[in-house]
Design an enzyme around this catalytic site. Sequence first.
Site, mmCIF file in Angstrom:
data_model
loop_
_atom_site.group_PDB
_atom_site.id
_atom_site.type_symbol
_atom_site.label_atom_id
_atom_site.label_comp_id
_atom_site.label_asym_id
_atom_site.label_seq_id
_atom_site.Cartn_x
_atom_site.Cartn_y
_atom_site.Cartn_z
ATOM 1 N N ASP A 147 47.750 35.193 39.760
ATOM 2 C CA ASP A 147 47.039 36.359 40.285
ATOM 3 C C ASP A 147 45.985 35.919 41.293
ATOM 4 O O ASP A 147 45.027 35.235 40.935
ATOM 5 C CB ASP A 147 46.387 37.109 39.114
ATOM 6 C CG ASP A 147 45.887 38.487 39.519
ATOM 7 O OD1 ASP A 147 45.622 38.705 40.708
ATOM 8 O OD2 ASP A 147 45.758 39.350 38.624
ATOM 9 N N ASP A 348 46.680 41.015 48.185
ATOM 10 C CA ASP A 348 46.747 40.841 46.733
ATOM 11 C C ASP A 348 48.180 40.578 46.281
ATOM 12 O O ASP A 348 49.113 41.251 46.726
ATOM 13 C CB ASP A 348 46.203 42.092 46.051
ATOM 14 C CG ASP A 348 46.273 42.015 44.538
ATOM 15 O OD1 ASP A 348 45.883 40.967 43.983
ATOM 16 O OD2 ASP A 348 46.714 42.993 43.904
#
Length: 468
Positions: A147, A348
């Site tokens: 992440d 992201d």
Amino acid sequence: MVSLPAMHGHQPLIATTSSSSYLRPHPEKSSTMDAKLGIGLFLCVVWVMSGNATDPCGSQPDESDLNVIPVYSKCSPFKPPKADSWDTRIVDMASKDPLRVRYLSTLLGQKTVSAAPIASGQTFNIGNYIVRAKLGTPGQLLFMVLDTSTDEAFVPCSGCTGCSDTTFSPKASTSYGPLDCSVPQCGQVRGLSCPATGTGACSFNQTYAGSSFSATLVQDSLRLAADVIPNYSFGCVNTISGASVPAQGLLGLGRGPLSLLSQSGTNYSGVFSYCLPSFKSYYFSGSLKLGPVGQPKSIRTTPLLRNPHRPSLYYVNFTGISVGRVLVSFPSEYLEFNPYTGSGTIIDSGTVITRFVEPVYNAVREEFRKQVGGTFSSIGAFDTCFVKTYENLAPPITLHFEGLDLKLPLENSLIHSSAGSLACLAMAAAPDNVNSVLNVIANFQQQNLRILFDTVNNKVGIAREVCN
């Protein structure tokens, strides 16, 4: 059960932008440019060790790359929760994107090391990538979600309540060590729960996509590909409530003090990149590259911005969107970077589909509908679906950044229904309860692109690369 990609036995190719029609500099800035830059699917970053080139899931002849495959691929150890099509899973996972965007809006910077974290810690189970990592000595294999908007790593530990069958065993590692509340790392964890006096174990609690977990901060050796990072601090999870916490843990590639880049010191010089294969890829892998070695030599870049309000996130100066040849009109304030509020645009890896604040998305949607024509319907998070026969009328979407225009290929802007009769614009509006303007360039729009992050020179680069 639907399974996704097996891995290709060869190393991924790196394509420079010199021959790419997808990346173009602004004409007036070309002389000063270097180079640039969640539905139901998960992408996986899987390390491949040396092995047999005839086996699509076999290893590579060296350990220089971390290979990327979808999480439910034929080479992945994970199984989909139910037998359905990848399209249905994408629609389902995209419906969870708002949870991630809300989480991203809560990533507030801590004022002092000793202060209790400000962030609520709510994240979500979008899956993004999994990295094949080994923890401890000898190494214990775990497939950890990767992440780019999270810092601290965490894994389920033996004896954990509510965890999966695969856990990390501290007792089996000779290099394992606990951390107490007196160490600096403890003050850098979100959701810290330390006693007012004394030391005690460094415990913390966080939420993740509606689920929650409690963990203790510990340290041990972390191995990625051929690299070993000693004394790596991570959360040893002892209790999970809910089903959305990553089954084998999470590895953070954010910009904070407990992220992989920070804890690796000078090993990677603050540089990493990834290439995500197509969501429909079954047999070919992308890769995660750590450090400056092996990165594209020619890649266009846009400035990487730091927002003290949300210091873990990768902000860029996003200046506009074109649909076909039309530059979509909306107030520039919806894209402006504001270091005092946390507003702006981020790149992201965990959000599935790109999210724009509602006024921006509405303007893009209306221009797209105008150029396609016909009637439109909705499927899950997608409100601009049309009969596939009109697909040849779909205009390309171009994202404009400072110093860089990124023209998305159709596979990065359209998604098809399970039956294949409908095509949908693969973008959506951000949730309207996010506390400030935040636009998210998500992983669906990053397929088959090499995204490079240079945190030392403050640059994000993008190059076209067919990594499936």
